[in-house]
Design a protein around this motif. Structure first.
Motif, PDB file in Angstrom:
ATOM      1  N   LEU A  64       0.825  -1.207   0.000  1.00  0.00           N
ATOM      2  CA  LEU A  64       0.000   0.000   0.000  1.00  0.00           C
ATOM      3  C   LEU A  64       0.859   1.257   0.000  1.00  0.00           C
ATOM      4  CD1 LEU A  64      -2.844  -1.067   2.445  1.00  0.00           C
ATOM      5  CD2 LEU A  64      -3.089  -0.536   0.019  1.00  0.00           C
ATOM      6  N   ALA A  65       1.964   1.237   0.718  1.00  0.00           N
ATOM      7  CA  ALA A  65       2.866   2.390   0.764  1.00  0.00           C
ATOM      8  C   ALA A  65       3.556   2.608  -0.583  1.00  0.00           C
ATOM      9  CB  ALA A  65       3.901   2.200   1.865  1.00  0.00           C
ATOM     10  N   ASP A  66       3.709   1.538  -1.372  1.00  0.00           N
ATOM     11  CA  ASP A  66       4.425   1.613  -2.645  1.00  0.00           C
ATOM     12  C   ASP A  66       3.480   1.806  -3.839  1.00  0.00           C
ATOM     13  OD1 ASP A  66       6.794   1.575  -4.130  1.00  0.00           O
ATOM     14  OD2 ASP A  66       6.514  -0.542  -4.646  1.00  0.00           O
ATOM     15  N   ARG A  67       2.231   2.112  -3.584  1.00  0.00           N
ATOM     16  CA  ARG A  67       1.248   2.262  -4.656  1.00  0.00           C
ATOM     17  C   ARG A  67       1.529   3.523  -5.466  1.00  0.00           C
ATOM     18  NH1 ARG A  67      -1.388   6.535  -3.546  1.00  0.00           N
ATOM     19  NH2 ARG A  67      -1.998   7.185  -1.475  1.00  0.00           N
ATOM     20  N   PRO A  68       0.990   3.608  -6.689  1.00  0.00           N
ATOM     21  CA  PRO A  68       1.142   4.834  -7.471  1.00  0.00           C
ATOM     22  C   PRO A  68       0.456   6.013  -6.783  1.00  0.00           C
ATOM     23  CG  PRO A  68       0.349   3.034  -8.846  1.00  0.00           C
ATOM     24  CD  PRO A  68       0.301   2.551  -7.428  1.00  0.00           C
ATOM     25  N   LEU A  69       0.970   7.203  -7.023  1.00  0.00           N
ATOM     26  CA  LEU A  69       0.308   8.405  -6.546  1.00  0.00           C
ATOM     27  C   LEU A  69      -0.985   8.609  -7.321  1.00  0.00           C
ATOM     28  CD1 LEU A  69       3.322  10.908  -6.449  1.00  0.00           C
ATOM     29  CD2 LEU A  69       2.289   9.720  -4.507  1.00  0.00           C
ATOM     30  N   THR A  70      -1.979   9.194  -6.701  1.00  0.00           N
ATOM     31  CA  THR A  70      -3.198   9.564  -7.408  1.00  0.00           C
ATOM     32  C   THR A  70      -2.935  10.854  -8.174  1.00  0.00           C
ATOM     33  OG1 THR A  70      -4.052  10.921  -5.607  1.00  0.00           O
ATOM     34  CG2 THR A  70      -4.631   8.562  -5.573  1.00  0.00           C
ATOM     35  N   ALA A  71      -3.847  11.209  -9.061  1.00  0.00           N
ATOM     36  CA  ALA A  71      -3.716  12.467  -9.806  1.00  0.00           C
ATOM     37  C   ALA A  71      -3.659  13.650  -8.844  1.00  0.00           C
ATOM     38  CB  ALA A  71      -4.881  12.625 -10.774  1.00  0.00           C
ATOM     39  N   GLU A  72      -4.483  13.618  -7.811  1.00  0.00           N
ATOM     40  CA  GLU A  72      -4.494  14.708  -6.838  1.00  0.00           C
ATOM     41  C   GLU A  72      -3.160  14.813  -6.108  1.00  0.00           C
ATOM     42  OE1 GLU A  72      -6.952  12.304  -6.960  1.00  0.00           O
ATOM     43  OE2 GLU A  72      -8.337  13.568  -8.073  1.00  0.00           O
ATOM     44  N   GLU A  73      -2.625  13.671  -5.665  1.00  0.00           N
ATOM     45  CA  GLU A  73      -1.349  13.678  -4.937  1.00  0.00           C
ATOM     46  C   GLU A  73      -0.205  14.187  -5.807  1.00  0.00           C
ATOM     47  OE1 GLU A  73      -2.089   9.927  -1.901  1.00  0.00           O
ATOM     48  OE2 GLU A  73      -1.410   9.534  -3.937  1.00  0.00           O
ATOM     49  N   ALA A  74      -0.261  13.893  -7.107  1.00  0.00           N
ATOM     50  CA  ALA A  74       0.812  14.294  -8.020  1.00  0.00           C
ATOM     51  C   ALA A  74       0.546  15.661  -8.659  1.00  0.00           C
ATOM     52  CB  ALA A  74       0.981  13.246  -9.116  1.00  0.00           C
ATOM     53  N   ARG A  75      -0.595  16.274  -8.316  1.00  0.00           N
ATOM     54  CA  ARG A  75      -0.988  17.539  -8.938  1.00  0.00           C
ATOM     55  C   ARG A  75      -1.017  17.390 -10.462  1.00  0.00           C
ATOM     56  NH1 ARG A  75       3.414  19.337  -6.122  1.00  0.00           N
ATOM     57  NH2 ARG A  75       4.105  20.570  -7.878  1.00  0.00           N
ATOM     58  N   ALA A  76      -1.672  16.325 -10.919  1.00  0.00           N
ATOM     59  CA  ALA A  76      -1.738  16.012 -12.353  1.00  0.00           C
ATOM     60  C   ALA A  76      -3.162  16.184 -12.862  1.00  0.00           C
ATOM     61  CB  ALA A  76      -1.275  14.579 -12.595  1.00  0.00           C
ATOM     62  N   GLN A  77      -3.274  16.693 -14.074  1.00  0.00           N
ATOM     63  CA  GLN A  77      -4.575  16.830 -14.725  1.00  0.00           C
ATOM     64  C   GLN A  77      -4.420  16.393 -16.175  1.00  0.00           C
ATOM     65  OE1 GLN A  77      -6.307  20.719 -14.539  1.00  0.00           O
ATOM     66  NE2 GLN A  77      -8.246  20.011 -15.348  1.00  0.00           N
ATOM     67  N   ALA A  78      -5.294  15.490 -16.614  1.00  0.00           N
ATOM     68  CA  ALA A  78      -5.204  14.950 -17.971  1.00  0.00           C
ATOM     69  C   ALA A  78      -6.371  15.422 -18.818  1.00  0.00           C
ATOM     70  CB  ALA A  78      -5.179  13.425 -17.932  1.00  0.00           C
ATOM     71  N   THR A  79      -6.059  15.793 -20.057  1.00  0.00           N
ATOM     72  CA  THR A  79      -7.072  16.078 -21.066  1.00  0.00           C
ATOM     73  C   THR A  79      -6.725  15.256 -22.295  1.00  0.00           C
ATOM     74  OG1 THR A  79      -5.836  17.994 -21.864  1.00  0.00           O
ATOM     75  CG2 THR A  79      -7.569  18.416 -20.246  1.00  0.00           C
ATOM     76  N   CYS A  80      -7.729  14.922 -23.092  1.00  0.00           N
ATOM     77  CA  CYS A  80      -7.449  14.149 -24.294  1.00  0.00           C
ATOM     78  C   CYS A  80      -8.458  14.449 -25.380  1.00  0.00           C
ATOM     79  CB  CYS A  80      -7.392  12.651 -23.991  1.00  0.00           C
ATOM     80  SG  CYS A  80      -8.875  11.963 -23.262  1.00  0.00           S
ATOM     81  N   THR A  81      -8.025  14.198 -26.601  1.00  0.00           N
ATOM     82  CA  THR A  81      -8.885  14.304 -27.770  1.00  0.00           C
ATOM     83  C   THR A  81      -8.700  13.046 -28.593  1.00  0.00           C
ATOM     84  OG1 THR A  81      -7.164  15.419 -29.036  1.00  0.00           O
ATOM     85  CG2 THR A  81      -8.740  16.828 -27.894  1.00  0.00           C
ATOM     86  N   ALA A  82      -9.729  12.697 -29.335  1.00  0.00           N
ATOM     87  CA  ALA A  82      -9.659  11.538 -30.223  1.00  0.00           C
ATOM     88  C   ALA A  82     -10.124  11.993 -31.601  1.00  0.00           C
ATOM     89  CB  ALA A  82     -10.540  10.412 -29.701  1.00  0.00           C
ATOM     90  N   LEU A  83      -9.233  11.877 -32.581  1.00  0.00           N
ATOM     91  CA  LEU A  83      -9.527  12.296 -33.944  1.00  0.00           C
ATOM     92  C   LEU A  83      -9.548  11.076 -34.856  1.00  0.00           C
ATOM     93  CD1 LEU A  83      -7.005  15.280 -33.962  1.00  0.00           C
ATOM     94  CD2 LEU A  83      -9.454  15.400 -33.544  1.00  0.00           C
TER      95      LEU A  83
END
Length: 169
Positions: A64-83
């Motif tokens: 549990l301690a070695d799990r990936p960071l969440t988007a909130e914990e990493a201050r990450a925001q993703a956007t995407c487009t599909a063409l």
């Protein structure tokens, strides 16, 4: 080709909340892929009596301690487009986040088992990681991407960030 997995042993943490006091029995079947030269699906039945009082196994606490960071914990925001590219979709992803380290890699997974996603090509542009991947229907039919059902994992230098879904970009 890139392969992401584990060697030797893996601990998959699972948190269980009981409705009331007393001992509990947990049983089920885990379905995983075991790979050497090729990958084979394996069904692993399990059954365990859970200790009363909720004592934690140190291996589970370490996982549990070695799990990936969440988007909130990493201050990450993703956007995407599909063409549309004629045969499928060209998925373009922008992840605004501080760098994790050198040689960042991106893995994109879909909740839709009928959707095939290529290995993304990623590059850093200032404060954002830019990735492109191809998407196609496994049955050759029309393609649709549920942006909320995407799981984006950024990996670098033994660290990971897991982002659930991406907004319109």
């Amino acid at each position: 080709m890139r392969s992401i997995g584990y060697r030797e042993a893996v601990t998959i943490p699972l948190e269980v909340t009981l409705e009331g006091p007393g001992p509990a029995h947990l049983a089920g079947v885990a379905e995983i892929g075991v790979c050497d030269e090729i990958c084979m699906p394996v069904r692993l039945p399990f059954a365990v009596d859970l200790p009363e009082g909720g004592r934690r196994d140190p291996r589970i606490a370490a996982a549990l301690a070695d799990r990936p960071l969440t988007a909130e914990e990493a201050r990450a925001q993703a956007t995407c487009t599909a063409l549309s590219d004629g045969a499928g979709l060209d998925l373009r992803l922008r992840v605004a986040m501080p760098p994790l380290g050198r040689d960042e890699a991106v893995v994109i997974e879909s909740a839709d088992p009928g959707l095939w996603l290529s290995e993304p090509v990623a590059r850093r542009e200032g404060g954002a990681l830019i990735a492109r991947a191809e998407a196609a229907a496994r049955d050759g039919g029309p393609v649709a991407i549920d942006r909320a059902g995407l799981r984006i994992t950024v990996l670098a230098e033994g660290r990971a960030v897991e982002i659930r879904g991406c907004g319109a970009g």
